[in-house]
Scaffold this active site. Structure first.
Site, PDB file in Angstrom:
ATOM      1  CG  ASP A   1      -1.720   1.459   1.234  1.00  0.00           C
ATOM      2  OD1 ASP A   1      -2.413   1.553   0.384  1.00  0.00           O
ATOM      3  OD2 ASP A   1      -1.600   1.792   2.498  1.00  0.00           O
TER       4      ASP A   1
ATOM      5  CG  ASP B   1      -1.742   1.871   6.587  1.00  0.00           C
ATOM      6  OD1 ASP B   1      -2.125   2.890   7.141  1.00  0.00           O
ATOM      7  OD2 ASP B   1      -1.745   1.800   5.190  1.00  0.00           O
TER       8      ASP B   1
ATOM      9  CB  ALA C   1      -1.157   7.212   2.240  1.00  0.00           C
TER      10      ALA C   1
ATOM     11  CE  LYS D   1      -7.948   8.073   0.143  1.00  0.00           C
ATOM     12  NZ  LYS D   1      -7.881   6.789   0.776  1.00  0.00           N
TER      13      LYS D   1
END
Length: 264
Positions: free
Chosen positions: A9, A183, A11, A50
């Protein structure tokens, strides 16, 4: 069993320690409409495309109730798209400042490449967003072999399509010769759905949600409690392994290879 590729991934995993770039923007677009959302709520859908993240926020019962109190009705698709357009505009202006590789990532990537391991990546950011992030990260020394965004496939996380596209481009098969590192909960689901070894990284993650300074200054017992909460969340959502920092990843690879483990 040889691990041939690792799909990271972005960010909160390889750049933007704590995944802070989108956080305040999500809070700001709701605040502008008189609807307050918490940091915890803003973080919960992290890792999704998003616009899906905005939609997921509007579907949270507390936020939906607050929206109905303010507007007299539940959020519509028009509302979601209007907020997303504002989100994009603000995020584009700040993304270059949130593309710094997390400490140790570049060294781990270099070591993996020395082992002949290919480096792929997936993200919840759009292609236009990643054009900014990837360019800035490359200037700072981090450039994976391949990048897939939700714009490049029929659907983003938790669907496995971005991982499959990485596998095709990197020419790696079967999928259990690849590791997905991320994450967020959606990263864990993406990796498992793709049939890959799935690893959750804790320090610097969106799930932990702490800055480097907060990690360094926090009482060790309190920090350990928070780490274990995130570790359990990753495992509950499909992680085969968890690591606190990226420096532990090679130990996981060696464990998989030496033990001839089979994905269950």
């Amino acid at each position: 069993m040889k691990i041939e590729a690792v799909i990271f991934d972005w960010a909160g995993t390889t750049v933007d320690y704590g995944c802070f770039a989108p956080l305040e923007v999500f809070m700001k677009i709701f605040h502008k409409r008189g609807v307050e959302i918490t940091v915890e709520e803003a973080r919960k859908p992290m890792g999704l495309l998003k616009i899906d993240h905005v939609r997921a926020l509007t579907e949270m019962p507390r936020i939906a109730d607050e929206w109905k109190r303010v507007f007299g009705q539940l959020p519509t698709e028009v509302d979601i798209h209007e907020m997303y357009e504002e989100f994009e505009e603000i995020l584009f202006s700040i993304l270059p400042s949130y593309a710094t590789p997390i400490e140790g990532v570049k060294e781990v990537i270099a070591s993996l490449r020395e082992r002949g391991i290919k480096i792929g990546s997936t993200t919840g950011y759009t292609r236009e967003m990643m054009d900014i992030v990837a360019k800035e990260a490359a200037l700072q020394g981090y450039k994976p072999d391949f990048l897939v965004t939700p714009d490049d496939v029929p659907a983003g996380r938790p669907y496995p399509w971005m991982c499959y596209k990485n596998a095709m481009e990197l020419d790696v098969y079967p999928m259990n010769h690849m590791i997905k590192v991320g994450d967020t909960v959606s990263d864990m689901k993406e990796g498992r759905n793709a049939g890959m070894w799935t690893v959750g990284v804790i320090l610097g993650s969106s799930e932990l949600g702490l800055t480097e300074e907060e990690v360094e200054s926090m009482d060790s017992v309190e920090l350990r409690e928070k780490i274990e909460v995130v570790r359990n969340r990753f495992v509950e959502n499909g992680a085969h392994f968890t690591i606190e920092t990226m420096q532990e990843l090679e130990n996981i690879i060696e464990h998989i290879e030496k033990q001839e483990l089979i994905i269950s």
